[in-house]
Design a protein around this motif. Sequence first.
Motif, short mmCIF file in Angstrom:
data_model
loop_
_atom_site.label_atom_id
_atom_site.label_comp_id
_atom_site.label_asym_id
_atom_site.label_seq_id
_atom_site.Cartn_x
_atom_site.Cartn_y
_atom_site.Cartn_z
N ARG A 197 0.83 -1.20 0.00
CA ARG A 197 0.00 0.00 0.00
C ARG A 197 0.86 1.26 0.00
O ARG A 197 0.58 2.23 -0.71
N LEU A 198 1.94 1.22 0.78
CA LEU A 198 2.84 2.37 0.84
C LEU A 198 3.53 2.60 -0.50
O LEU A 198 3.76 3.75 -0.90
N ALA A 199 3.88 1.51 -1.20
CA ALA A 199 4.52 1.64 -2.51
C ALA A 199 3.58 2.24 -3.54
O ALA A 199 4.03 2.85 -4.52
N ASP A 200 2.27 2.07 -3.35
CA ASP A 200 1.30 2.61 -4.31
C ASP A 200 1.04 4.10 -4.12
O ASP A 200 0.46 4.74 -4.99
N ILE A 201 1.46 4.66 -2.97
CA ILE A 201 1.20 6.07 -2.71
C ILE A 201 2.26 6.91 -3.41
O ILE A 201 3.46 6.69 -3.24
N SER A 202 1.82 7.86 -4.21
CA SER A 202 2.73 8.73 -4.94
C SER A 202 2.51 10.18 -4.53
O SER A 202 1.64 10.49 -3.71
N GLU A 203 3.31 11.08 -5.12
CA GLU A 203 3.17 12.50 -4.81
C GLU A 203 1.87 13.08 -5.34
O GLU A 203 1.48 14.18 -4.96
N HIS A 204 1.20 12.34 -6.22
CA HIS A 204 -0.09 12.81 -6.75
C HIS A 204 -1.26 12.33 -5.90
O HIS A 204 -2.40 12.66 -6.20
N ASP A 205 -0.98 11.53 -4.88
CA ASP A 205 -2.04 10.98 -4.03
C ASP A 205 -1.67 11.22 -2.57
O ASP A 205 -1.55 10.30 -1.77
N ILE A 206 -1.49 12.51 -2.23
CA ILE A 206 -0.97 12.86 -0.91
C ILE A 206 -1.99 12.64 0.20
O ILE A 206 -1.62 12.64 1.37
N ASP A 207 -3.25 12.45 -0.15
CA ASP A 207 -4.27 12.22 0.88
C ASP A 207 -4.45 10.74 1.21
O ASP A 207 -5.22 10.41 2.12
N ASP A 231 1.32 12.21 6.94
CA ASP A 231 0.70 13.52 7.21
C ASP A 231 1.73 14.63 7.16
O ASP A 231 1.50 15.70 6.57
N ARG A 232 2.90 14.40 7.79
CA ARG A 232 3.94 15.42 7.78
C ARG A 232 4.44 15.67 6.36
O ARG A 232 4.66 16.82 5.96
N LEU A 233 4.64 14.59 5.61
CA LEU A 233 5.10 14.75 4.24
C LEU A 233 4.07 15.48 3.39
O LEU A 233 4.42 16.30 2.53
N ALA A 234 2.79 15.16 3.62
CA ALA A 234 1.74 15.84 2.85
C ALA A 234 1.71 17.32 3.17
O ALA A 234 1.57 18.17 2.27
N ARG A 235 1.85 17.66 4.46
CA ARG A 235 1.88 19.09 4.82
C ARG A 235 3.10 19.78 4.23
O ARG A 235 3.01 20.92 3.74
N ALA A 236 4.26 19.08 4.29
CA ALA A 236 5.46 19.69 3.71
C ALA A 236 5.32 19.87 2.21
O ALA A 236 5.72 20.91 1.65
N LEU A 237 4.74 18.86 1.54
CA LEU A 237 4.54 18.97 0.09
C LEU A 237 3.55 20.07 -0.24
O LEU A 237 3.74 20.83 -1.21
N ALA A 238 2.49 20.18 0.58
CA ALA A 238 1.53 21.26 0.34
C ALA A 238 2.18 22.62 0.53
O ALA A 238 1.94 23.57 -0.25
N ARG A 239 3.01 22.74 1.57
CA ARG A 239 3.71 24.01 1.77
C ARG A 239 4.65 24.30 0.62
O ARG A 239 4.76 25.44 0.16
N GLU A 240 5.34 23.26 0.16
CA GLU A 240 6.28 23.45 -0.95
C GLU A 240 5.55 23.89 -2.21
O GLU A 240 5.99 24.81 -2.91
N ARG A 241 4.44 23.23 -2.49
CA ARG A 241 3.68 23.62 -3.67
C ARG A 241 3.12 25.03 -3.53
O ARG A 241 3.14 25.82 -4.49
N GLY A 242 2.62 25.33 -2.33
CA GLY A 242 2.12 26.68 -2.11
C GLY A 242 3.23 27.71 -2.21
O GLY A 242 3.03 28.81 -2.78
N PHE A 243 4.41 27.35 -1.70
CA PHE A 243 5.54 28.26 -1.78
C PHE A 243 5.93 28.52 -3.23
O PHE A 243 6.17 29.67 -3.64
N VAL A 244 5.99 27.45 -4.01
CA VAL A 244 6.35 27.60 -5.43
C VAL A 244 5.30 28.43 -6.16
O VAL A 244 5.62 29.31 -6.97
N ALA A 245 4.01 28.14 -5.87
CA ALA A 245 2.95 28.89 -6.54
C ALA A 245 2.99 30.37 -6.17
O ALA A 245 2.88 31.26 -7.03
N ASP A 246 3.15 30.64 -4.87
CA ASP A 246 3.21 32.04 -4.44
C ASP A 246 4.44 32.74 -4.98
O ASP A 246 4.38 33.91 -5.38
N ALA A 247 5.58 32.03 -4.97
CA ALA A 247 6.79 32.64 -5.52
C ALA A 247 6.63 32.94 -7.00
O ALA A 247 7.04 34.01 -7.49
N GLY A 248 6.02 32.00 -7.73
CA GLY A 248 5.77 32.27 -9.15
C GLY A 248 4.86 33.46 -9.36
O GLY A 248 5.06 34.26 -10.28
#
Length: 475
Positions: A197-207, A231-248
Amino acid sequence: MPLRWRLALLFTLGAAILIGGVALLFRQQLAAGMNSSLDDTLRARADAQVARLASSTPPPPAPFREHEGNGRAETSDPGSDDVTQVLSTSGKVLENSGDSRGPLASGTRLRDAAKGSEQFTAVIEGQRYRMLGVPARNGDRTVVVVVGASTQIVEATKARTGKIFLTAGPPAAALMGFAAYLLAGAALRPVERLRRRLADISEHDIDARLRVPGTRDEIATLATTMNTVLDRLARALARERGFVADAGHELRTPLTTLKAELELAQQPGRSRQALAAAVDAAAQDTDRLIRLAEDLLLLARADEGHAFLRPRPMTPHDVLAAAVRSASARAAAHRVTLRLSGDEHLRLTADPDRLRQAIDNLLDNALRYSPPGGVIDVGLGRHGRHRRAVAVIEVRDHGPGFPPEFLPVAFERFRRADTARSRADGGTGLGLAIVRSIAHAHGGRAVADNPPGGGARVRLELPATPAQDGPAHDG
């Protein structure tokens, strides 16, 4: 080698060692028990002979043939399992339980038996006997009673027991190893399901999360821990995506403006003054891009845990005074008064350049929201003593203050109290985020609030130099 096989082999080896140890112990205890029973029988027979001799007349010597050889004797009664002899202290056979045979004890062994009980082993016609010699009185003389019993049953039992363990031990160990293999497979099956199950989880399925079994065991704890990590990785990825979007988004505005200015400058017929104005506007946009890139780089290094400080002993009052002098011209243009107060002798171990950067950001925010004729107070104090002492740097304006809904997110990136005004004034929403990163890098913290009396206040609390033990000041 898979863990399942390792566990099975280890369990098989442990079972083999256990079975072997139990077999040896059982065999020894069984032989000891049978020998003890045999000794009790010999003792009873000897006591009976001693009692009989004490109440009877001395027997005549029995014919015998002496034989040499380490306590060995030959008998003409091979079918007898029990032997009994009465010997004189000189070694003559006075009584014999069967046909004539040589003395069963002689030499040192006979002398020791005449003094007290003597237990020994003898071989008679190739068969081992357990012997007991005891002294006895027959009339007025001392004789020695020697009784013996064959150990054939003991030896046969030991041999049969060893054969049983050798025959049944290896299959039993193999069976236990197979059971351990099946048990390990059953125990690891939930882990394998978690792995798949863990191997099936990708960055496109953070929930996505792992299913926690209701067994309340180590597997359930592992699944819960993995979900916490996800959960921590999802929050970090969400922050990273938000950071990239805001920076752009922040980069797009000055880049678009810069491109428009340059395109206008390329148009024919522009005057020299228009070209100079376009170049000046492009330079300002370039400066803004440089500042934004530097701010983003600092925050990225702080997120990655890279050291960006060069701390050294310093006097923070000097840094505050320099920042106030630098902001005085802009404050005068806004008709705002800057007031500096605090302990001029307070010392810190900090990076003066980064501390100056944090103070400049706080003064810039305070100037942006201070009304004409307002006052900005910059204070420096110290709270606590010894290792718990902290230096408090405070910047307070008397403007409208922070909106209540903004305070919980004041130090997050790209957060603005007034987005429309902030962009127009050139703010990026990174100033307070940088202040917090610099405070955390020094081992301190940043706090924003609306103090009584109005306005907004931001406090930097940094560890003070432990060697300073002066009185505490209110900042």
